[in-house]
Write an enzyme that holds these catalytic residues in place. Sequence first.
Site: not given
Length: 642
Positions: A513-514, A556
């Site tokens: 996960d960004l 994301d």
Amino acid sequence: MKLPAQKKMWNNRAITQRLRTILQSLLIAAGLLISYAAYYVYMDGQIYRESMSNLSATYGQINRTFNLFVQYNWNLLSDWKFFLEENPEQSKESMQKWFSIDKEQEIWMYTDLVLFNENDDFLTLLGGMGHADNCDELFGKLCQSRKALAGSYVSSSGVRRIMFAIPCDPVSVDGVTYTAIGVTYDNTMLEEMLTSNVYGGGSDCFVIDADGEIILSLTPKTEIKDAVSNLSDYLGEEHVFSDERKLERFRDNLELSGSGGFAVHYNDKEYYIYQMPVGMQDWSLVAVVQTEKVDGAVRNVQRMTTVILSFLCIGLLICLLWISGSRSRAQLQNAHLRLRNMENSKHLTEQLLSGITKMVDRFAICDLEKGTYEYREMKGNPLYPETGDYKELVESVSRRYTAMTGDDLAKITNMLSPEHLAELLTDREESFTFEYSARDRSMFMLMNVIPLAFKDGALHTVLLASQDIGVRHELENLANTDALTGLFNKRYFESLLNVKDQKKAPYTLFYMDLNLFKPINDQYGHVMGDKVLVEVARRLLLCIRSSDHAFRLGGDEFAVIVGSSLSDELCREKMQRMRTEITKPMQIDGHILQVGVSCGAAVCPVDADNSEQICELADRRMYEEKEKAHERMKARYMEELR
């Protein structure tokens, strides 16, 4: 390989084999000739040494007999000289009475006893007397030298005689004064008594002095029939010695009383000349003997042995040539048989290939035993060389494409390995099919592997036929692929996990996960955010293998499935590599942007044995890391406020 090329190759092989056979034959023949020459030279040397030894023994015995004979004559003459010196005034009758002439003649077979002087006057005990002009040279030489000598002369009756003579004090007989005494022998009688016609008349034997002058002949002259007084000069003038150095050695032996033997050519015959010192004065015994009289029997054995060996060698060579020729003919016949078989099957192959070209876009015929292939592209430009190494072809395909299969361990290199194909394809009725695609999913193809030939029950030749199925997979591709990044989407993610649950296959799942992505979206807009996501997807693909899968699950969030169960250490290394690659600053539309990433991993079946639990565990670990990242960021922020 095309048939004309195959014909040319087999013809070249046949020519090479013939040349090899000829070369081998020439080498064998050369070896036999060299061996024959070496044998002949060796045997010549042995025969020469053995002949010299025989001549030394034979003429050594003659020499000893001659020495005894000469010594007797010197003793006889010395006794007579003593008698004459004690009685200087003699009559012929008194001398005859003193000598037992008849008894001595019976034993030694001399012709007469002679008194003579420098005027060539002579008196014999058998009653002869007078003037001997024919003995002028011999009498003169003795009277001048005043020492013992031997020589030959021709009597008034034409008979050659040998005389042994010594000087004495003047003796008067019937008013004539004599100064030397001698004993004479008929030459033929002497030859018979001393040599007994040695070597069957095929030899001459002389006694000569250091200058080469012939003193007497010990055998009948059968070889050198000319009237010769100096043997050394005669041999030189007739060029009996082929080498001047041999003639010099012969003369040196005469002067130094040496011995030796020579092989010479004279009057179209081969001779041995053997010389040895007599052992008195400067005399030497010289024998001229036909070689065949000495070593004829041995030479016949040598020639017979040579003939037998020659026939054996020729027979051996013929056998070798026959064997080699038979082998070459058999190989050539086998090659022609294979060529006919290929020609017979050519039409069937052409029909097969003609049908294949209507169904496939490209194909390759692969010889698994030799590791070679022949490739044809039916549409467009060739993707690979037309011929080459099979292993290199498979590796080239693997670099371009990836297999479309749920088994992540199934690489193209493994699927098309000769061992794997031999395991799958055990008879002509079986075939092997799989789908594969370009790594960017721009092309989708179907590979059919068909067995063509078996050898001794093992797979020998296969046909790889490739068909473009891009149109058929276009919708499926769209359904499984994320439209923005080109990665696999959540639908395919769930499908792949379901397949792995069914097969109980091991794998490792990474959830990502960004971080700091939302501020970029808020500040620069969704277009810039999409470009960041595309760049992250590109970098993620750099961190995985061709057999691994990368997904965008939404927003994301990303995921990676590795087709094996990794250890804790390998998991950490994999996550660190992905973090490092993704968090590098990126330049987009003139802006320098940077995002963070939180990652969690779970290993099947180590952490759990089903995909649901694996996903929950990986997700929880990812969010735990994300919380830790937030805490670290909050701590830094509070530190900066202070």
